[in-house]
Design a protein around this motif. Structure first.
Motif, PDB file in Angstrom:
ATOM      1  N   LYS A  25     -19.901  94.433  75.501  1.00  0.00           N
ATOM      2  CA  LYS A  25     -19.975  93.886  76.862  1.00  0.00           C
ATOM      3  C   LYS A  25     -21.158  92.940  77.011  1.00  0.00           C
ATOM      4  O   LYS A  25     -21.042  91.894  77.657  1.00  0.00           O
ATOM      5  N   LEU A  48     -15.891  91.690  75.485  1.00  0.00           N
ATOM      6  CA  LEU A  48     -14.872  92.254  76.372  1.00  0.00           C
ATOM      7  C   LEU A  48     -14.244  91.172  77.232  1.00  0.00           C
ATOM      8  O   LEU A  48     -13.032  91.189  77.487  1.00  0.00           O
ATOM      9  N   ASP A  49     -15.059  90.229  77.698  1.00  0.00           N
ATOM     10  CA  ASP A  49     -14.510  89.119  78.480  1.00  0.00           C
ATOM     11  C   ASP A  49     -13.552  88.284  77.642  1.00  0.00           C
ATOM     12  O   ASP A  49     -12.516  87.816  78.132  1.00  0.00           O
ATOM     13  N   GLN A  53     -10.190  90.110  77.435  1.00  0.00           N
ATOM     14  CA  GLN A  53      -9.408  89.950  78.653  1.00  0.00           C
ATOM     15  C   GLN A  53      -8.859  88.541  78.779  1.00  0.00           C
ATOM     16  O   GLN A  53      -7.764  88.334  79.312  1.00  0.00           O
ATOM     17  N   THR A  54      -9.607  87.556  78.287  1.00  0.00           N
ATOM     18  CA  THR A  54      -9.124  86.176  78.311  1.00  0.00           C
ATOM     19  C   THR A  54      -7.866  86.023  77.464  1.00  0.00           C
ATOM     20  O   THR A  54      -6.935  85.289  77.823  1.00  0.00           O
ATOM     21  N   SER A 103      -5.935  94.457  76.779  1.00  0.00           N
ATOM     22  CA  SER A 103      -6.526  95.479  77.639  1.00  0.00           C
ATOM     23  C   SER A 103      -7.629  96.223  76.891  1.00  0.00           C
ATOM     24  O   SER A 103      -7.350  96.833  75.838  1.00  0.00           O
ATOM     25  N   PRO A 104      -8.873  96.196  77.385  1.00  0.00           N
ATOM     26  CA  PRO A 104      -9.933  96.958  76.711  1.00  0.00           C
ATOM     27  C   PRO A 104      -9.659  98.457  76.675  1.00  0.00           C
ATOM     28  O   PRO A 104     -10.063  99.136  75.729  1.00  0.00           O
TER      29      PRO A 104
END
Length: 373
Positions: free
Chosen positions: A236, A241-242, A245-246, A250-251
């Motif tokens: 993070k 994590l970003d 999601q991009t 799904s984390p």
């Protein structure tokens, strides 16, 4: 106190002149600040700050003096300063020009009730966040059951290797030593009453039912739960994590569920492994200290230790695993800052995991006692 510089002081003369004297510096100005806070200012009148008696002056003293000026003006006084040395006046001018920025950066100190209310709000927010995370994990699990192909099998197997296989040496060694300690301490008491054979009951029931699953869970909480928090927290901080999601990943499905499922499989197996080594440690002490042979130990073990004790211990392990994995992953997602925040939440994950595991074990013990199990 220095003989050449008097202690900072302030006094109101005839309600119109505020005499300031002594050293208005950071170490000496605290009593003056308290006195100014308690002072009753003359409303709607001219007030002169007589500052010729100030012998030393720094930024701390300038802040206190300027705050007093502002408070007097809020009370309706017409304020002026007299006798302030030019270099001190220059410092006062600097403080006044940056006063808005200084007030904005320094948050007002909260009193006890405000801190208590803020603490309650933070706890409620944390509880809501934990419930939200639990709901997201449950929803992801339902989707996974409906479509098993969504599971990251490689991540699951890798977690099983790291959290299960690699934990065998430390788990086996510790539970073996625990079995030795329990048998050794019990042998000292049983020898006095000539009931040596009951060492089997002591070691078998206590290890299989309570100690082995609890010790294995605590070890995994310190070893794997902390690793989950640190790994996810680092991802993070580095914005991985970003990036996931991009890309539409799904984390929860990628990072949480494989760890939870792997630990649910690994911890019962580790518990069974711990049972065997713990009982073996007790057998060694029983043979050396109480002259209970391996054959007699195993024969008594089969008679005295019911299968339900082992099943109860193994049945707790999957719940321990879910608690440890979810707490570790949740604390990893809560990391907001840098490296310091990673370390803090890693510690929190270990403490919370062990606390919740022990609470759950205590509840199980109470319920099983009510049901005569």
């Amino acid at each position: 106190m220095d003989d050449r510089v008097q202690q900072a002081a302030v006094s109101l003369v005839e309600g119109r002149t505020l005499r300031c004297r002594g050293a208005w510096t950071m170490p000496d100005v605290a009593p003056v600040e308290r006195a100014l806070r308690r002072m009753t200012w003359p409303a709607r009148s001219a007030l002169v700050f007589e500052a010729s008696g100030i012998e030393a002056f720094d930024t701390g003293g300038a802040v206190v003096l300027y705050r007093a000026l502002m408070e007097a003006r809020r009370q309706g006084c017409e304020v002026s300063i007299q006798g302030l040395r030019p270099d001190y006046a220059q410092l006062m001018s600097l403080v006044s020009s940056h006063w808005a920025a200084m007030v904005a950066e320094v948050a007002p100190r909260q009193n006890g009730s405000e801190r208590f209310r803020a603490s309650i709000r933070n706890r409620v927010a944390q509880g809501a966040g934990a419930l939200e995370f639990l709901g997201e994990s449950a929803t992801a699990l339902v989707r996974l059951v409906a479509s098993p192909r969504r599971l990251r099998w490689r991540s699951c197997l890798n977690s099983l290797r790291l959290d299960g296989v690699h934990a065998l040496p430390i788990t086996g060694l510790l539970t073996f030593l625990i079995g030795v300690v329990i048998a050794y301490q019990g042998a000292e008491q049983l020898r006095k009453f000539g009931t040596n054979i009951f060492i089997v009951d002591l070691v078998g029931i206590s290890l299989l039912r309570e100690i082995a699953p609890l010790i294995a869970a605590i070890l995994i909480a310190g070893r794997s739960g902390s690793a989950y928090a640190a790994q996810i927290g680092t991802m993070k901080v580095t914005e991985e994590l970003d990036a996931l999601q991009t890309f539409g990943l799904s984390p929860i499905e990628l990072l949480v569920l494989p760890r939870v499922l792997a630990l649910v499989v690994a911890l019962p197996l580790l518990t069974a492994y711990a049972d065997v080594l713990g009982v073996f440690g007790g057998m060694l002490i029983a043979s050396n200290q109480l002259n209970v042979s391996f054959t007699a130990f195993l024969s008594r073990f089969e008679e005295a230790v019911a299968l339900r004790h082992m099943l109860i211990g193994l049945g707790k392990a999957p719940f321990f695993a879910v608690i440890i994995a979810l707490v570790g992953c949740y604390q990893g997602f809560q990391i907001r800052g840098g490296v310091d925040d990673v370390g803090r939440h890693t510690t929190i994950s270990v403490v919370q995991s062990i606390f919740l595991v022990i609470i759950f074990d205590a509840i199980c013990s109470i319920l099983l006692n009510w049901w005569n199990l």
